[in-house]
Write a protein that holds these residues in place. Sequence first.
Motif, PDB file in Angstrom:
ATOM      1  N   ARG A  59      26.668  33.017  33.394  1.00  0.00           N
ATOM      2  CA  ARG A  59      26.516  32.745  32.612  1.00  0.00           C
ATOM      3  C   ARG A  59      25.616  33.142  31.221  1.00  0.00           C
ATOM      4  N   SER A  60      23.977  32.908  32.431  1.00  0.00           N
ATOM      5  CA  SER A  60      22.945  32.946  31.113  1.00  0.00           C
ATOM      6  C   SER A  60      22.595  34.232  30.437  1.00  0.00           C
ATOM      7  N   GLU A  61      23.344  35.479  31.292  1.00  0.00           N
ATOM      8  CA  GLU A  61      22.895  36.754  30.644  1.00  0.00           C
ATOM      9  C   GLU A  61      24.137  37.411  30.108  1.00  0.00           C
ATOM     10  N   ALA A  62      25.609  36.933  30.369  1.00  0.00           N
ATOM     11  CA  ALA A  62      26.501  37.359  28.989  1.00  0.00           C
ATOM     12  C   ALA A  62      26.356  37.062  27.473  1.00  0.00           C
ATOM     13  N   SER A  63      26.346  38.267  26.666  1.00  0.00           N
ATOM     14  CA  SER A  63      26.261  37.723  25.673  1.00  0.00           C
ATOM     15  C   SER A  63      27.619  37.343  25.147  1.00  0.00           C
ATOM     16  N   ASP A  64      26.994  36.087  23.261  1.00  0.00           N
ATOM     17  CA  ASP A  64      28.499  35.588  22.790  1.00  0.00           C
ATOM     18  C   ASP A  64      28.392  36.500  21.366  1.00  0.00           C
ATOM     19  N   GLN A  65      28.234  37.603  21.852  1.00  0.00           N
ATOM     20  CA  GLN A  65      27.999  38.782  20.322  1.00  0.00           C
ATOM     21  C   GLN A  65      28.331  40.250  20.895  1.00  0.00           C
ATOM     22  N   ILE A  66      28.473  40.662  22.027  1.00  0.00           N
ATOM     23  CA  ILE A  66      28.878  41.851  22.566  1.00  0.00           C
ATOM     24  C   ILE A  66      30.217  41.004  23.633  1.00  0.00           C
ATOM     25  N   PHE A  67      31.937  42.470  23.551  1.00  0.00           N
ATOM     26  CA  PHE A  67      31.732  42.396  24.709  1.00  0.00           C
ATOM     27  C   PHE A  67      32.573  43.614  24.552  1.00  0.00           C
ATOM     28  N   ARG A  68      33.191  44.355  26.282  1.00  0.00           N
ATOM     29  CA  ARG A  68      33.769  45.584  26.302  1.00  0.00           C
ATOM     30  C   ARG A  68      35.224  45.107  26.445  1.00  0.00           C
ATOM     31  N   ILE A  69      36.308  46.614  26.518  1.00  0.00           N
ATOM     32  CA  ILE A  69      37.171  46.573  27.111  1.00  0.00           C
ATOM     33  C   ILE A  69      37.564  47.790  28.191  1.00  0.00           C
ATOM     34  N   ARG A  70      38.276  47.545  29.279  1.00  0.00           N
ATOM     35  CA  ARG A  70      37.816  49.106  29.834  1.00  0.00           C
ATOM     36  C   ARG A  70      39.575  48.524  30.226  1.00  0.00           C
ATOM     37  N   GLN A  71      40.402  50.433  29.480  1.00  0.00           N
ATOM     38  CA  GLN A  71      42.037  50.616  30.220  1.00  0.00           C
ATOM     39  C   GLN A  71      42.257  51.520  30.512  1.00  0.00           C
ATOM     40  N   TRP A  72      42.877  52.032  31.430  1.00  0.00           N
ATOM     41  CA  TRP A  72      42.930  53.092  32.160  1.00  0.00           C
ATOM     42  C   TRP A  72      44.620  53.019  32.968  1.00  0.00           C
ATOM     43  N   MET A  73      45.074  54.167  33.415  1.00  0.00           N
ATOM     44  CA  MET A  73      46.169  54.480  33.738  1.00  0.00           C
ATOM     45  C   MET A  73      47.201  54.085  35.765  1.00  0.00           C
ATOM     46  N   GLU A  74      47.414  54.844  35.884  1.00  0.00           N
ATOM     47  CA  GLU A  74      47.607  54.286  37.343  1.00  0.00           C
ATOM     48  C   GLU A  74      49.167  54.857  37.401  1.00  0.00           C
ATOM     49  N   MET A  75      48.759  55.783  38.366  1.00  0.00           N
ATOM     50  CA  MET A  75      49.959  56.174  39.025  1.00  0.00           C
ATOM     51  C   MET A  75      50.598  56.464  40.101  1.00  0.00           C
ATOM     52  N   GLY A  76      51.784  56.307  40.882  1.00  0.00           N
ATOM     53  CA  GLY A  76      52.087  55.922  42.055  1.00  0.00           C
ATOM     54  C   GLY A  76      52.019  54.439  42.030  1.00  0.00           C
ATOM     55  N   PRO A  77      52.698  53.686  43.182  1.00  0.00           N
ATOM     56  CA  PRO A  77      52.960  52.196  43.786  1.00  0.00           C
ATOM     57  C   PRO A  77      51.166  51.949  43.784  1.00  0.00           C
ATOM     58  N   PRO A  78      51.383  50.784  43.333  1.00  0.00           N
ATOM     59  CA  PRO A  78      50.072  49.828  43.194  1.00  0.00           C
ATOM     60  C   PRO A  78      49.035  49.829  44.501  1.00  0.00           C
ATOM     61  N   THR A  79      48.983  50.122  45.520  1.00  0.00           N
ATOM     62  CA  THR A  79      48.333  49.907  46.524  1.00  0.00           C
ATOM     63  C   THR A  79      47.275  51.592  46.906  1.00  0.00           C
ATOM     64  N   LEU A  80      48.764  52.847  46.382  1.00  0.00           N
ATOM     65  CA  LEU A  80      48.581  53.843  46.876  1.00  0.00           C
ATOM     66  C   LEU A  80      48.786  54.768  45.340  1.00  0.00           C
ATOM     67  N   GLY A  81      48.210  54.198  44.314  1.00  0.00           N
ATOM     68  CA  GLY A  81      48.029  54.697  42.932  1.00  0.00           C
ATOM     69  C   GLY A  81      46.776  55.589  42.446  1.00  0.00           C
ATOM     70  N   VAL A  82      47.106  56.679  41.417  1.00  0.00           N
ATOM     71  CA  VAL A  82      46.176  56.532  41.303  1.00  0.00           C
ATOM     72  C   VAL A  82      44.932  56.771  40.413  1.00  0.00           C
ATOM     73  N   HIS A  83      44.216  56.457  40.340  1.00  0.00           N
ATOM     74  CA  HIS A  83      43.894  55.414  38.997  1.00  0.00           C
ATOM     75  C   HIS A  83      42.745  57.015  37.816  1.00  0.00           C
ATOM     76  N   PHE A  84      42.927  56.990  36.510  1.00  0.00           N
ATOM     77  CA  PHE A  84      42.913  57.576  36.051  1.00  0.00           C
ATOM     78  C   PHE A  84      43.067  57.683  34.111  1.00  0.00           C
ATOM     79  N   ALA A  85      42.163  58.256  33.744  1.00  0.00           N
ATOM     80  CA  ALA A  85      41.896  58.479  32.148  1.00  0.00           C
ATOM     81  C   ALA A  85      41.891  56.488  31.540  1.00  0.00           C
ATOM     82  N   GLU A  86      40.325  56.559  32.642  1.00  0.00           N
ATOM     83  CA  GLU A  86      39.643  55.410  32.467  1.00  0.00           C
ATOM     84  C   GLU A  86      38.794  55.510  30.566  1.00  0.00           C
ATOM     85  N   GLU A  87      38.562  54.054  29.915  1.00  0.00           N
ATOM     86  CA  GLU A  87      38.240  54.448  28.264  1.00  0.00           C
ATOM     87  C   GLU A  87      37.198  53.203  28.559  1.00  0.00           C
TER      88      GLU A  87
END
Length: 593
Positions: free
Chosen positions: A392-420
């Motif tokens: 907690r002491s390292e976390a900023s209260d003025q900045i955060f990030r959002i990660r987004q991505w897509m997956e193809m196929g079943p959840p366990t074997l899917g392909v992770h791509f197009a991450e931003e």
Amino acid sequence: MAEEGRGRIWHTESATNNLSDNSSSGAETTRDDEANGSGSGSGSGSGLGTASKTGTINVHNPAVSYGGIDPEIEENVLLVKSVPAHDARWDARDRRRNQLDPDSDDELDLPSKRRITSTSTSRDSSPAKSFSSSHPEKTPLLDLPSELIDAILSWLTPLELNVVSLVCRVLRNHANSDSQWKRHVLSNLPNNRITTPYPCKSWRELYISHDPYWFLTKQKLWFSDHELTGQMIVIRYDERRGCIEGYQLVSTRTREGSEPWIADQNVHIHHFEPVVKLHLDKPIIQLNVDSLENLARGKSPSPPLRHFYSEQPMRLNNGTDPRFTNFILAKPLNKQALLGRMTNEFPHGYVWPPPAIPARHRVTGRPAGVHPLATSLDYTKSTSGMWQPQNRSEASDQIFRIRQWMEMGPPTLGVHFAEEIVTYSTLDPVLYTPTAEKPWRGIWVGDYSGHGCEFLLIHQPDDDDGESGPLTQLENETEPEFKERFLHERVYRGRLEAIKLTGDTNVPRGEYTFVADDLGEEGFIKTAHGPPFEGSRVVKSKGHIAHMGFYNDRYIESQLLLLSHNRLAQYWVGFGHISFFERVDIDQFLVPK
């Protein structure tokens, strides 16, 4: 075209996917050890329409005309005479324009001077050990009336209240009372006085359900580094669902066209009647409430133990958006890392927010759509340890990030791509809260012709002239005379900066759009006569222009018309047109209707 100004050309990445009406995904997958900054935003400053990473193109509007050079034609940028920009460039030594920068803070190694003890650095800490004693004795505190005990505990932070609740049953009842925790919840909800802790059973339960994310609603206003355009969102709390939600702030023009200026028929005045609203169809942030009962019974998808997690999945009700979304807490750069990375030239060492925007916390990343040539020496990778907090002491209260991505196929074997990954930062309320002496401070929306509407921070830096005390009315001075003296001595002075919070492919977010070096006598041109600017003060300013991709940027001659405290006009002399800017009331969006 001959290269002038900068030696590098900055491009926007081509898009491979267009997933929704207001967002897009990049085709390049980021590495885990690389701090990238990106996100889902609109392709224009207004935030409306289909977003694309191919950038925006100035489409000529037949309803709008220019008395001089047409700025919508790319080659015409070089035809306008430039003015010196040494006062408009960022300088790390200039604290007048960067009074919130951590360069002046000797304790930059910590994100902020928060009241957090070493025993409270995570949500699963056990601070009760500090109260252990081989000879327990009754404390005199318990002999005080209940009202005094509650008053004493009201000075404690939520983490400190949790520590006190482990001492004994009496203090536990006081520390867990609704009166204590309701105050902490409401302190994080500006201008939103909720009346019940629904859907939770108590105010303490509600606070814990959204801990440590209450800073999102407290800061309320956030802007991102997505591509060159950026994005602006308002985060609020919805009492009906117990949800912290954030929506994109957008603006549209209700009237198009222009008309000649009566004082100079060669100058055209652009009509500007903006409508500002939230894009409620697509939430950017959605943190649903998790009651303690659901956590205990294992019915909640959130982790059952209250450990510290820097990254948290979000369940967005986007409907047509197939992407997965995570919320990420951010770790700010310390002074040494910041001074070694932030540069004067765009993209400023990939530091966000950029140096033009005063901020106490800054992070590093690489926004999607903004990349240098392969030979650039300014590009340096950063490891996850530089931007991902471990407690907690390292976390900023003025900045955060959002990660987004897509997956193809079943959840366990899917392909992770197009991450931003998109990075959001906030503003200190002091910067956009107007005062009697700095009446133009605030969040504004401006007209940028073919680019649409864009949001700005009008910043009036504090003066370092050793001013002491407020200005008082003299004994024999009338009210109109005192008002006139107050305007000339306290209001019409100092520097005014217009900084883009959302931008376009010519001048991006985080850059100056125009600057007036002095609102006083040194910058004074005249008092306007005749409609529609009759009685307005006109001062010298510099307008910022550039080619597509923020190439060959420079400042040109312009004039700033101070119409009122809520409306400004900018006369772009070389282009022969006048555009307007209006103040935006952010508080109107804080309570869901």
